[in-house]
Design a protein around this motif. Structure first.
Motif, PDB file in Angstrom:
ATOM      1  N   GLU A  19     -23.086  33.092 -20.340  1.00 19.26           N
ATOM      2  CA  GLU A  19     -24.026  32.003 -20.082  1.00 19.26           C
ATOM      3  C   GLU A  19     -23.536  30.694 -20.694  1.00 19.26           C
ATOM      4  OE1 GLU A  19     -26.310  31.982 -18.046  1.00 19.26           O
ATOM      5  OE2 GLU A  19     -26.832  34.087 -17.698  1.00 19.26           O
ATOM      6  N   ALA A  20     -22.917  30.771 -21.876  1.00 19.95           N
ATOM      7  CA  ALA A  20     -22.383  29.561 -22.511  1.00 19.95           C
ATOM      8  C   ALA A  20     -21.264  28.964 -21.668  1.00 19.95           C
ATOM      9  CB  ALA A  20     -21.879  29.890 -23.915  1.00 19.95           C
ATOM     10  N   THR A  30     -21.859  23.720 -15.768  1.00 16.93           N
ATOM     11  CA  THR A  30     -23.008  23.162 -15.035  1.00 16.93           C
ATOM     12  C   THR A  30     -23.793  22.135 -15.849  1.00 16.93           C
ATOM     13  OG1 THR A  30     -24.493  24.918 -15.793  1.00 16.93           O
ATOM     14  CG2 THR A  30     -23.234  25.334 -13.773  1.00 16.93           C
ATOM     15  N   GLN A  31     -23.627  22.180 -17.180  1.00 19.42           N
ATOM     16  CA  GLN A  31     -24.374  21.306 -18.098  1.00 19.42           C
ATOM     17  C   GLN A  31     -25.887  21.522 -18.004  1.00 19.42           C
ATOM     18  OE1 GLN A  31     -23.124  17.220 -17.979  1.00 19.42           O
ATOM     19  NE2 GLN A  31     -20.956  17.716 -18.102  1.00 19.42           N
ATOM     20  N   GLU A  32     -26.281  22.756 -17.711  1.00 19.84           N
ATOM     21  CA  GLU A  32     -27.698  23.116 -17.714  1.00 19.84           C
ATOM     22  C   GLU A  32     -28.142  23.426 -19.147  1.00 19.84           C
ATOM     23  OE1 GLU A  32     -27.512  26.482 -15.134  1.00 19.84           O
ATOM     24  OE2 GLU A  32     -28.022  25.313 -13.338  1.00 19.84           O
ATOM     25  N   ILE A  69     -32.040  35.551 -24.683  1.00 20.96           N
ATOM     26  CA  ILE A  69     -31.199  34.500 -24.119  1.00 20.96           C
ATOM     27  C   ILE A  69     -31.957  33.877 -22.955  1.00 20.96           C
ATOM     28  CG2 ILE A  69     -28.998  33.973 -22.997  1.00 20.96           C
ATOM     29  CD1 ILE A  69     -27.815  36.412 -24.433  1.00 20.96           C
ATOM     30  N   LEU A  70     -32.125  32.553 -22.995  1.00 20.22           N
ATOM     31  CA  LEU A  70     -32.938  31.861 -21.992  1.00 20.22           C
ATOM     32  C   LEU A  70     -32.120  30.768 -21.291  1.00 20.22           C
ATOM     33  CD1 LEU A  70     -36.196  31.454 -24.114  1.00 20.22           C
ATOM     34  CD2 LEU A  70     -35.840  33.072 -22.242  1.00 20.22           C
ATOM     35  N   PRO A  71     -31.436  31.117 -20.185  1.00 18.11           N
ATOM     36  CA  PRO A  71     -30.720  30.103 -19.409  1.00 18.11           C
ATOM     37  C   PRO A  71     -31.707  29.177 -18.694  1.00 18.11           C
ATOM     38  CG  PRO A  71     -29.957  32.339 -18.907  1.00 18.11           C
ATOM     39  CD  PRO A  71     -31.247  32.471 -19.641  1.00 18.11           C
ATOM     40  N   GLY A 111     -19.815  23.126 -25.276  1.00 19.49           N
ATOM     41  CA  GLY A 111     -18.487  23.321 -25.826  1.00 19.49           C
ATOM     42  C   GLY A 111     -18.426  24.000 -27.175  1.00 19.49           C
ATOM     43  N   GLU A 112     -19.565  24.251 -27.804  1.00 13.48           N
ATOM     44  CA  GLU A 112     -19.532  24.852 -29.137  1.00 13.48           C
ATOM     45  C   GLU A 112     -19.263  26.348 -29.066  1.00 13.48           C
ATOM     46  OE1 GLU A 112     -23.133  24.757 -31.375  1.00 13.48           O
ATOM     47  OE2 GLU A 112     -24.374  25.576 -29.772  1.00 13.48           O
ATOM     48  N   ASP A 113     -18.824  26.923 -30.168  1.00 13.13           N
ATOM     49  CA  ASP A 113     -18.672  28.368 -30.290  1.00 13.13           C
ATOM     50  C   ASP A 113     -20.071  28.980 -30.340  1.00 13.13           C
ATOM     51  OD1 ASP A 113     -18.361  31.027 -31.524  1.00 13.13           O
ATOM     52  OD2 ASP A 113     -16.267  30.419 -31.789  1.00 13.13           O
TER      53      ASP A 113
END
Length: 351
Positions: free
Chosen positions: A198-199, A205-207, A263-265, A312-314
């Protein structure tokens, strides 16, 4: 905070495993320790049931029996060997199906040659007897082709059934490897894989993407007071409440012990806080009753920490922020939801 809880819990399980090994005169080997550790942790119910029955016997647990149980439930190669076996069977079925197709192609070629020969003989037929012989040859070739077609159809149908069955077994293995045995929701492996996926999607997508980490309040005290079986009921109840609030691409998973993750996309921070708070209220509304006596064991509460993914973060940074928010919720009195935008949440140790 989760690391401190995990260490305390692991030490507790380790001591219980050692005590059980002494009490039951079980040889002190790394394999037996791992087996007893998993037994006292209670996370694998099938293992707990099997080992429990063995420990009820008067005689000590033998090395042979311990190895068999270990290989059945804990061997790291067990699943890989099963997948390899199924894959090999799939390859065999596909090869057999291809052989049948090639054989059918050969039969079709032979039938075509027979038809060409019959056509030539018809042109050369001078008498009724010659023509009759040609027709008999044609009928024989047609019957042979019909028989071959029937056999081909049956063999291909059988191969198709076998291949479908093997594919289903592979899918079951995949699902089992990503499912927590106690609660029926996703396990840590499923969580790790889904969060990474998802990350990566959000980076493209920058969602929005948010993570909630929840921890059952005072679970250790509850577990020690009423026992592991009642503790397991609590975990299943909480998992059910969480699963009832996820939809679409959302994922509910058991993060470890009494910790859960969601996890909430495509969900912003405030909406994620709302989801966590709805789950918190639903859990609090449940009353736990002792089945044998009907005695009320009171209510359960859960605290949540919520964080938003930064492009972009870990993913470990996201987890640390959610964990820091969870710590703030616990430190603030439990039974509440804290997010990284709330006052009083210390993220200095995360940055």
């Amino acid at each position: 905070m989760s690391s401190e809880v995990d260490i305390d819990r692991s030490l507790n399980y380790g001591l219980k495993a050692i005590e059980l090994s002494k009490a039951k005169q079980i040889p002190a080997s790394p394999r037996n320790y791992e087996l007893l550790f998993n037994y006292v942790s209670g996370e694998n119910q099938e293992l707990v049931g099997t080992v429990g029955k063995l420990l009820e016997r008067d005689e000590p647990l033998s090395e042979t029996v311990a190895r068999r149980v270990y290989d059945e439930f804990l061997s790291p190669t067990k699943q890989a060997e099963t997948v390899e076996e199924i894959s090999g069977q799939l390859s065999d079925e596909i090869r057999q199906a291809m052989a049948v197709v090639h054989a059918a192609a050969g039969s079709s070629g032979a039938y075509g040659n027979s038809l060409e020969g019959v056509a030539s003989r018809i042109n050369d037929a001078a008498t009724g007897a010659d023509l009759k012989s040609v027709i008999e040859t044609l009928a024989l070739a047609s019957r042979e082709m019909e028989r071959n077609s029937y056999e081909l159809e049956n063999k291909l149908a059988e191969s198709e059934n076998q291949i479908n069955s093997l594919n289903e077994r592979l899918e079951e293995m995949r699902t089992e490897s990503r499912t927590d045995a106690l609660t029926g929701i996703g396990n840590r492996k499923c969580f790790d894989e889904t969060l990474a996926h998802e990350a990566a999607t959000v980076d493209e997508t920058q969602e929005e993407l948010c993570l909630c980490i929840g921890d059952v309040d005072r679970f250790k005290k509850f577990n020690d007071t009423y026992g592991h079986q009642t503790g397991d009921r609590v975990l299943r109840l909480v998992a059910s409440c969480i699963a009832g609030h996820v939809k679409g691409r959302d994922l509910a998973a058991r993060y470890g012990g009494e910790e859960f993750a969601i996890i909430l996309p495509q969900t912003n921070l405030r909406a994620a806080v709302t989801v966590a708070d709805q789950i918190r209220e639903r859990v609090m509304a449940k009353e736990l009753v002792k089945k044998s006596t009907g005695e009320s064991l009171g209510t359960i509460t859960i605290s949540f920490g919520v964080a938003r993914y930064r492009l972009g973060e870990d993913v470990e940074e996201l987890i640390k922020r959610a964990d820091a928010c969870l710590y703030a919720a616990k430190n603030g009195g439990r039974n509440q939801v804290k997010c990284e935008a709330d006052a009083g949440v210390d993220l200095s140790m995360v940055a």
